[in-house]
Scaffold this motif. Structure first.
Motif, mmCIF file in Angstrom:
data_model
loop_
_atom_site.group_PDB
_atom_site.id
_atom_site.type_symbol
_atom_site.label_atom_id
_atom_site.label_comp_id
_atom_site.label_asym_id
_atom_site.label_seq_id
_atom_site.Cartn_x
_atom_site.Cartn_y
_atom_site.Cartn_z
ATOM 1 N N SER A 94 2.381 -76.253 17.293
ATOM 2 C CA SER A 94 3.633 -75.555 17.596
ATOM 3 C C SER A 94 4.544 -76.482 16.465
ATOM 4 O O SER A 94 6.043 -75.917 15.446
ATOM 5 C CB SER A 94 4.069 -75.248 18.822
ATOM 6 N N ASP B 247 3.607 -77.544 13.833
ATOM 7 C CA ASP B 247 3.152 -77.028 11.835
ATOM 8 C C ASP B 247 4.548 -76.468 11.767
ATOM 9 O O ASP B 247 4.459 -75.117 11.821
ATOM 10 C CB ASP B 247 2.423 -77.115 11.749
ATOM 11 N N TYR C 173 4.764 -75.365 8.960
ATOM 12 C CA TYR C 173 3.801 -73.949 7.766
ATOM 13 C C TYR C 173 3.412 -73.160 8.557
ATOM 14 O O TYR C 173 2.169 -71.995 7.492
ATOM 15 C CB TYR C 173 2.672 -75.275 6.680
ATOM 16 N N GLY C 174 2.998 -72.995 9.918
ATOM 17 C CA GLY C 174 2.627 -71.784 10.313
ATOM 18 C C GLY C 174 0.635 -72.499 9.917
ATOM 19 O O GLY C 174 0.221 -70.818 10.063
ATOM 20 N N ASN D 291 -1.945 -73.580 11.464
ATOM 21 C CA ASN D 291 -2.794 -73.477 12.967
ATOM 22 C C ASN D 291 -1.544 -72.319 13.763
ATOM 23 O O ASN D 291 -2.587 -72.779 15.287
ATOM 24 C CB ASN D 291 -2.083 -74.989 13.539
ATOM 25 N N THR D 292 -0.885 -71.413 12.981
ATOM 26 C CA THR D 292 -1.912 -69.797 14.217
ATOM 27 C C THR D 292 -2.079 -69.672 15.189
ATOM 28 O O THR D 292 -1.905 -69.808 16.143
ATOM 29 C CB THR D 292 -0.623 -68.753 13.269
ATOM 30 N N VAL D 293 -3.559 -69.709 15.155
ATOM 31 C CA VAL D 293 -4.114 -68.799 15.267
ATOM 32 C C VAL D 293 -4.972 -69.804 16.705
ATOM 33 O O VAL D 293 -5.504 -69.637 17.582
ATOM 34 C CB VAL D 293 -5.816 -68.370 14.293
ATOM 35 N N SER E 298 -3.495 -72.041 17.709
ATOM 36 C CA SER E 298 -2.365 -71.938 18.735
ATOM 37 C C SER E 298 -2.535 -70.547 20.012
ATOM 38 O O SER E 298 -2.491 -71.125 20.807
ATOM 39 C CB SER E 298 -0.624 -72.295 17.990
ATOM 40 N N GLY E 299 -2.999 -69.730 19.261
ATOM 41 C CA GLY E 299 -3.173 -68.633 19.836
ATOM 42 C C GLY E 299 -4.023 -69.022 21.077
ATOM 43 O O GLY E 299 -3.715 -68.684 22.457
ATOM 44 N N GLN F 35 -2.866 -71.592 23.743
ATOM 45 C CA GLN F 35 -2.068 -70.192 24.465
ATOM 46 C C GLN F 35 -2.414 -69.770 25.596
ATOM 47 O O GLN F 35 -2.445 -69.722 27.223
ATOM 48 C CB GLN F 35 -1.138 -69.430 23.790
ATOM 49 N N SER G 110 4.419 -64.178 25.937
ATOM 50 C CA SER G 110 4.440 -63.734 24.572
ATOM 51 C C SER G 110 3.074 -63.630 24.678
ATOM 52 O O SER G 110 2.258 -62.987 23.712
ATOM 53 C CB SER G 110 5.001 -65.033 23.820
#
Length: 1458
Positions: free
Chosen positions: A448, A450, A452-453, A455-457, A459-460, A463, A497
């Motif tokens: 979180s 990061d 630049y985002g 590692n969004t996938v 992180s999902g 979660q 979320s």
């Protein structure tokens, strides 16, 4: 039967009957060929299509004996134990087929009647349907005929004619074939007569089926229904014989005689050839099982399996063969007993480490050639080893969790896949599950961060894993040790979320964690009453105030408006707060609450009616607050006037003065005409209106004269010692003048501002500033900016700061393009913008414009025409004309002349009497010109002067006025001046700095009103932004012996910092008086602050007892500081002081004072805290309040306060040995457990004290002692183990399990306490409870007696004498059977009874009784544990080959455990 393929090569030779020791065999099937490995891990798939993936379910649940991955088509593992994945659905699912489009419309839409979408359009192979008749033209929109014929098959089955098919059942002659009669028309079955139609056709004789058609009841019922009939006994005997026979045949009566294939030493070439044959599915496994080559073991075995691509089932078989030989080696060496078991455990541990190293090595090769296929094989092989229980489970699972925690972000997806294969077993043990939860939360927090985002996938995915833990294994997220670090990830908004339904789950998690964390983390700062939290919120409101949100927060803190409004009014009018901003903030909050339909009028009127009970110092502020409420239309005055008339308050001596002042303070222009008339009537009856008019007349006259003639008199001085009513009358007059103005110049603005500020009407000052913003004069706008900076807190409280900020900045943007840049205006705006946190673009623009302005001023001064004046010397600088002549004659000075001029200018500060309404004084103008002319030399001279001014005693030169002139003219900043003071410890320097920081010094110098306002703005800005340096300076200055500490300005500044910069003040004073006692001056200052809120007529001594009595939510900070100083008074013995402080704190606790935690936290040392902890603990544990706590609410609150005392003082006691407390808690919990185990509800109440309340109190105390001890001893660990056992016993009570919240509370405490115990201790406690309970399994983990094969036992015949041997139960059963036999006679062979004997119904002997008597002594069996050796569970190496060459599971036949 078992439909699985055999492991050996296909053969048709028959296989003799065999019986395996284990009921399960190698579960892998033999494929026809060895296909290539799949491109992804097929055993790890998405478990659900919902937003929250249930990672704990895998569809079809395998049987217990076959619990593991199975090999389906193409050798893919189609099922893995507890395989869990959170892969996105769209990554694995195929794209749906597009709907057929016919004539521009989609087939299957609602407009196309007669067509259904879905499975109707899926092509299904099969036989072709017969064609339909075509009487008319077929509809063109009809669905095309689908070909259901299989590829390579004919449409129908081939006819056999009159010959029987080859698959027909063969029978002996004469029929030959069963049920095969080709139709000829002459068969008896084809002849339809009456008998065939009614009875049907049968090829048997008529009389042969008579018995089958009749009921058996006539033959059996007489033997069962006749009295004294032996039919029922005989039937029961038969069933008993069958069950006994089955039990006898189902027992294991001999140990296993299995021998693994032997190992031989061969060459490397033969070993490689043997491994290649093992990898070839066409080579029978029977051939390979004759001998196994030596040298294949450990990690090398798995590497060979991976490199040779050996099928999984054969790889597991090889590992079992090698492991069985290795384990048998210990027994061949003559080692038995515990040593052999230890050696086997050590070897299994080493094998587990080899598996871990193998899997880690494959994962480390990520990115290499064919890595994905290798990874697929390695994971499946490790899963197979784990499922077959060939690994040390605890060591392997701990390694999985630790590797997942320590992996990098690049390899995290791979470890997520590996982790999910063992998910259920990991979270089954709560201690290991918590480590997993912490690892997931740690990775999630790192990802979180990061920016630049990227590692969004990922992180999902994490979660989702957290959501799964929260739903299925909530105890794994009870992390009291790190809750403060990760609570933002587990808060309701974060989990919502993922899925909105998780909000309740997150709330439950928060409750469970806070129950364990709050007692440990409780401090005086977070143990505050609602009023304290309200006042802290209001004190730190700041400048960016959202009044609606602030009002909502106030209602959340104190939900009852009848309590909230008086608290707001007390805060706004308290002598322990300074400034007028609080009045306007409280009025705005009340107005907001009233607009939300809260009944605020009745509460305010009730408060006003009791105003006489408040200190007299509060009254003026209350009057101003009421006036502001009336002006904001937030209070109805009519009911108050009617109450005055009806209650007789106007004629009461004690309340008449309050009523007169209140009526005079109410603004008449904001009232309706009839209410205003009533107000004037009441004032005239009291002869108060004429008195106020008489006192206000001189001030209004002076104001009018100054307004008309531009007078320079100090009108503000006329307001000294005037009443509030007079000030309000003069302010109303100034408001009237302001309302008639169209434009305002600098003199008018300053005159109106000084009058309104002196009258205390800052709302009118805000209106004046808003009207002055329309001016084009830069001097007026600069003064407006300084006014806004000085009153920024008041404007923010009114809600007008934001709009005025935008207005003045917009005005500057317009004027900067129309007029030359003005340095004074720019500096004023920069001070104003730096006060606000949201004006960074404006600050950048102002800095740029200031640089341009400085360059323009330098260019204007340095003209070529004056270059011949470099050697000019000034002979005399005694008058203003001489100084002006120097500036007029030239613009270039050497350092000597610059110094002479500077000193002459500074000497003239304080001697001038400038026009107050002018823009600037002569001194400030000269200093501004010198700064431009002198440049860096001027800055050096000013710095040298400042240092010399603070280093020497005062002389003819007044340094305070000179420094104020330098700061006001912009030659030096006030922060630089204070930094010079902080570097010096001289008493004179501290005294001079204190004069510069107090607001009264600005008006005592010879400066204009504009310059005075500018310096006050600089003062306010520096005090707000540089508290870290000002507070230590104030603390040091207060030690000066000649300092008057009763100065209002000094007390206001200290009070401002105490309420708004609490942490800075606490840190500074704690560091100053930590090692030395406070000085008498500091004690006097503390008493002066406390006395500020007391009645001036009160002559009582402010001792420690008085400080505790005076302490309330508004004065607690000052009373606590005074108590701290008084408690460290060196004139009293330490023991006496501690006892006195302890008694005062106990008195405050028992009296219900709201601020006792704050007094406890600031005035009590560790010795006194330990004494208070023991006192409160004894009061709770020994039940001194038990008799009344069941009925008295006050006593219940007292128990809660005792618990709070224990929480607040625990840290002073935590380093000591708590063994005796643990023992006492254990005894108390056992008593509660006995009461909970009672059969009646009366046992739940003891002397009116419910057991549930006592249990909650004991659990609260347990929260303080479940953490690991800092000094663990053997006795302490034993006490902890006993407490752990008591908590587990409490968890097994049915009445506790009814309350899920209480059960979770006990479970969390037990699991937290179990973390500090050794595995041996936990295992010893676990033997006392049911291992099948899920809660206990989660607490204790997987125990040896809870394995799936723990029920197996080896039976052997014990002895023929039941009295001599066997258990007590076995002997009792044998004795009972022998006693009931009567006269024993030899019986027939058990299990063989003639059918005619049973059916005849004649009385017969009862052989089963005699048989039981004879059988009892001989059938006593001794059972011992039968350990199933997992390494030896493999197919037997039989010499004969056949299709059924595999062991069969008894579960296929519906066998059950006996």
């Amino acid at each position: 039967m078992d439909h699985r393929m055999p492991l050996s090569a296909t053969t048709t030779r028959p296989l003799p009957n065999q019986r395996a020791v284990s009921g399960s065999a190698l579960y892998f099937s033999k494929p026809a060929t060895r296909p290539a490995l799949p491109s992804h891990l097929s055993s790890v798939r998405s478990a659900s299509h919902s937003a929250v993936v249930d990672l704990t379910e895998e569809g079809a649940v395998p049987t217990r004996r076959n619990y593991g991955p199975s090999v389906g088509k193409k050798e893919q593992l189609v099922q893995s134990p507890s395989v869990i994945a959170v892969d996105d659905d769209e990554e694995e699912e195929e794209r749906p087929a597009k709907r057929l489009k016919v004539n521009g419309k989609l087939r299957g839409s609602s407009s196309q009647a007669g067509f259904d979408n879905g499975m109707a359009y899926v092509k299904v192979p099969g036989e072709r349907l017969p064609g339909l008749p075509k009487p008319h033209v077929v509809n063109t929109k009809a669905a095309p005929v689908r070909d259901r014929q299989h590829d390579g098959e004919s449409a129908g089955r081939k006819m056999n004619g009159l010959e029987a098919p080859a698959i027909a059942t063969q029978l002996p002659p004469p029929k030959n074939v069963a049920d095969f009669h080709p139709w000829t028309g002459h068969h008896p079955e084809d002849v339809l007569n009456e008998n065939v139609v009614k009875m049907g056709y049968s090829d048997k004789p008529p009389n042969s089926i008579q018995t089958e058609c009749n009921s058996a009841k006539p033959s059996i019922w007489p033997n069962l229904s006749t009295k004294n009939s032996a039919g029922l006994q005989m039937l029961g005997y038969l069933f008993t014989q069958v069950m006994e026979k089955r039990q006898t045949l189902g027992k294991c009566t001999a140990p296993s005689t299995f021998k693994p294939p032997p190992r031989v030493t061969v060459t490397d070439t033969k070993r490689e050839a043997w491994l290649r044959d093992l990898a070839n599915p066409d080579v029978p496994l029977r051939k390979q099982s004759r001998t196994i080559p030596h040298g294949i073991r450990g990690k090398l075995l798995m590497d060979q399996c991976l490199s040779k691509d050996i099928p999984l089932q054969r790889a597991v078989w090889l590992a079992k063969c090698v492991g069985a030989n290795e384990l048998r080696a210990f027994r061949r060496k003559g080692i038995n007993g515990l040593a052999a078991a230890t050696g086997e455990s050590k070897w299994v541990r080493e094998w587990t480490v080899n598996v871990e190293q193998f899997l880690e090595g494959v994962i480390a090769s990520c990115g290499e050639q064919q890595w994905q296929a290798k990874m697929d094989y390695a994971v499946k092989l490790a899963v197979a080893f784990y499922t077959e229980q060939l690994l040390d489970k605890d060591h392997y699972l701990d390694w999985i969790v630790s590797s997942f925690r320590e992996t990098s972000n690049e390899r995290l997806p791979v470890w997520i896949v590996v982790l999910q294969a063992y998910w259920k077993d990991i979270v089954q043990f709560v201690q290991r599950g918590r480590k997993l939860g912490l690892a997931i939360l740690d990775h999630l927090q790192v990802l979180s961060d990061d920016p630049y985002g990227v590692n969004t996938v990922l992180s999902g995915r994490l979660q989702k894993l957290v959501a799964v833990l929260a739903v299925t294994s909530r105890g794994c997220l009870v992390i009291p040790g790190t809750w403060e670090k990760y609570n933002h990830v587990l808060e309701p908004a974060a989990l919502a979320s993922v899925n909105e339904s998780l909000r309740g789950v997150a709330q439950s998690l928060s409750t469970r964690n806070k129950r364990l964390v709050d007692p440990i983390r409780r401090t005086p700062l977070n143990t505050r009453s609602p009023k304290l939290r309200l006042y802290d919120m209001l004190d730190t409101a700041g400048l960016n105030i959202d009044h609606v949100a602030l009002s909502t927060s106030c209602l959340v803190t104190i939900s009852n408006v009848a309590e909230l409004i008086p608290a707001l009014l007390d805060w706004a009018s308290s002598p322990y707060r300074q400034g007028l901003a609080r009045l306007y903030l409280a009025a705005r909050i009340v107005s907001t609450l009233r607009s939300e339909d809260h009944d605020t009028d009745s509460v305010i009127l009730s408060y006003i009616s009791q105003i006489s009970k408040r200190p007299a110092l509060q009254h003026d502020n209350i009057y101003r607050l009421i006036a502001e409420l009336v002006r904001n239309d937030a209070l109805l005055v009519g009911p108050y006037l009617r109450w005055l008339v009806s209650s007789g308050a106007l004629h009461d001596k004690s309340s008449s003065q309050i009523a007169r002042n209140m009526l005079a303070a109410i603004p008449g222009d904001s009232l309706p005409s009839h209410v205003e008339g009533l107000r004037r009537t009441l004032l005239s009856r009291m002869d108060y209106a004429d008195e106020v008019e008489l006192l206000a007349a001189p001030i209004r006259k002076a104001f009018d004269l100054a307004w008309d003639e531009g007078g320079e008199d100090q009108i503000a001085s006329l307001f000294t010692d005037t009443s509030l009513a007079v000030k309000i009358l003069v302010a109303d007059h100034a408001r009237t003048v302001l309302s008639r103005m169209n434009s305002i110049d600098l003199g008018q603005f300053q005159l109106l501002r000084s009058v309104l500020e002196a009258a205390g009407d800052l709302a009118a000052v805000a209106d004046l500033s808003k009207a002055a913003l329309l001016s084009d004069d830069a001097a007026v706008l600069a003064t407006v900016a300084d006014t806004i900076t000085w009153h920024a807190d008041v404007l923010a409280a009114m809600g007008r700061l934001s709009s005025m900020t935008e207005s003045i900045l917009d005005r500057y943007r317009v004027l900067r393009s129309q007029q030359p840049l003005d340095r004074t205006f720019i500096l004023a705006l920069m001070r104003f913008a730096s006060l606000l946190c949201q004006q960074e673009p404006s600050e950048a623009l102002l800095r740029s414009d200031l640089l341009i302005c400085e360059q323009l001023n330098i260019a204007a001064v340095c003209s070529p025409a004056s270059d011949n004046l470099i050697s000019m010397q000034a002979t005399s600088l005694e008058s203003e004309q001489d100084i002006d002549a120097v500036f007029a004659s030239g613009n270039t000075m050497d350092d000597q002349l610059l110094q002479r001029v500077l000193m002459r200018v500074l000497q003239r500060t304080g001697r001038q009497n400038p026009k107050l309404l002018a823009q600037s004084s002569k001194v400030c103008e000269w200093l501004a010109q010198l700064r431009v002319v002198g440049g860096n030399s001027f800055d050096e001279l000013v710095g040298a002067y400042i240092r010399s001014a603070f280093a020497t005693s005062p002389d003819a030169l007044k340094p305070a006025e000179a420094i104020i002139a330098l700061v006001t003219s912009g030659c030096i900043s006030l922060a630089d001046v204070i930094n010079v003071v902080n570097s010096s410890s001289e008493g004179y320097a501290l005294s001079l700095a204190l004069q510069l920081l107090l607001g009264s010094m600005a008006t005592s110098t010879g400066s204009t009103l504009a310059e005075q306002c500018r310096y006050r703005a600089i003062q306010r800005l520096h005090c707000i932004q540089d508290a870290e340096h000002v507070v230590p300076l104030l603390m040091a200055a207060c030690e000066l012996p000649d300092l008057d500490i009763t100065t209002e300005a000094l007390l206001d500044l200290i009070m401002f910092y105490t309420t708004t910069q609490t942490e800075v003040v606490r840190y500074t004073f704690r560091g100053a008086y930590h090692a030395k006692p406070p000085t008498p001056k500091a004690v006097e200052l503390a008493r002066a602050l406390v006395a500020r809120g007391l009645d001036p007529t009160d002559s009582g001594d402010l001792d420690m007892h008085r400080m505790v009595t005076v302490a309330n939510p508004l004065s607690v900070r000052f009373c606590a500081g005074a108590l701290t100083y008084l408690a460290r008074d060196s004139r009293t013995a330490a023991d006496t002081r501690d006892e006195l402080v302890k008694g005062l704190i106990i008195e405050a606790i028992q009296s219900g004072n709201d601020v006792w935690p704050q007094l406890l936290g600031t005035t009590v040392n560790n010795t006194t805290k330990r004494a208070l902890h023991s006192w409160a603990q004894n009061r709770v544990l020994f039940g001194t309040t038990k008799a009344t706590a069941g009925h008295d609410t006050a006593a219940m609150g007292l128990v809660e306060r005792y618990l709070d005392v224990m929480d607040l003082t625990y840290h002073s006691f935590s380093a000591e040995d708590d063994t005796h407390i643990l023992a006492l808690l254990n005894d108390k919990l056992r008593g509660v457990e006995q009461r909970l185990g009672g059969k009646t509800e009366d046992s739940l109440v003891d002397d009116g004290y419910p057991v549930w309340r006592e249990l909650n109190v004991l659990l609260h105390i347990c929260c303080l002692h479940v953490r690991p001890s800092t000094t663990p001893t053997e006795v302490n660990m034993q006490a902890r183990a006993t407490l752990f056992m008591s908590l587990c016993a409490m968890l097994s009570q049915p009445r506790v399990l009814v309350d899920l919240g209480l059960a979770d509370y006990i479970f969390d405490l037990a699991s937290t306490l179990g973390d500090s115990l050794s595995e041996t201790t936990v295992a010893r406690v676990a033997q006392m409870f049911k291992p099948t309970d899920p809660r206990f399994q989660s607490l204790f983990g997987q125990l040896p007696n809870t394995s799936p094969d723990a029920w197996l036992a080896l039976a052997s015949q014990a002895s023929s004498n039941p009295q001599g041997r066997g258990t007590a139960q076995q002997r009792a059963l044998a004795k009972h059977a022998a006693g009931s036999s009567g006269s024993a006679t030899p019986a027939a062979r058990p299990g063989i009874v003639g059918a005619s004997t049973f059916i005849s119904g004649q009385p017969q002997q009862r052989p089963w009784s005699q048989n039981a008597a004879n059988r009892a002594p001989t059938e006593l069996m001794k059972t011992t544990t039968f350990t199933l050796k997992r390494w030896e569970v493999m197919p037997d190496a039989a010499p004969m080959l056949g299709e059924n060459d595999t062991s069969l599971s008894l579960g296929l036949f519906g066998a059950r455990k006996v």
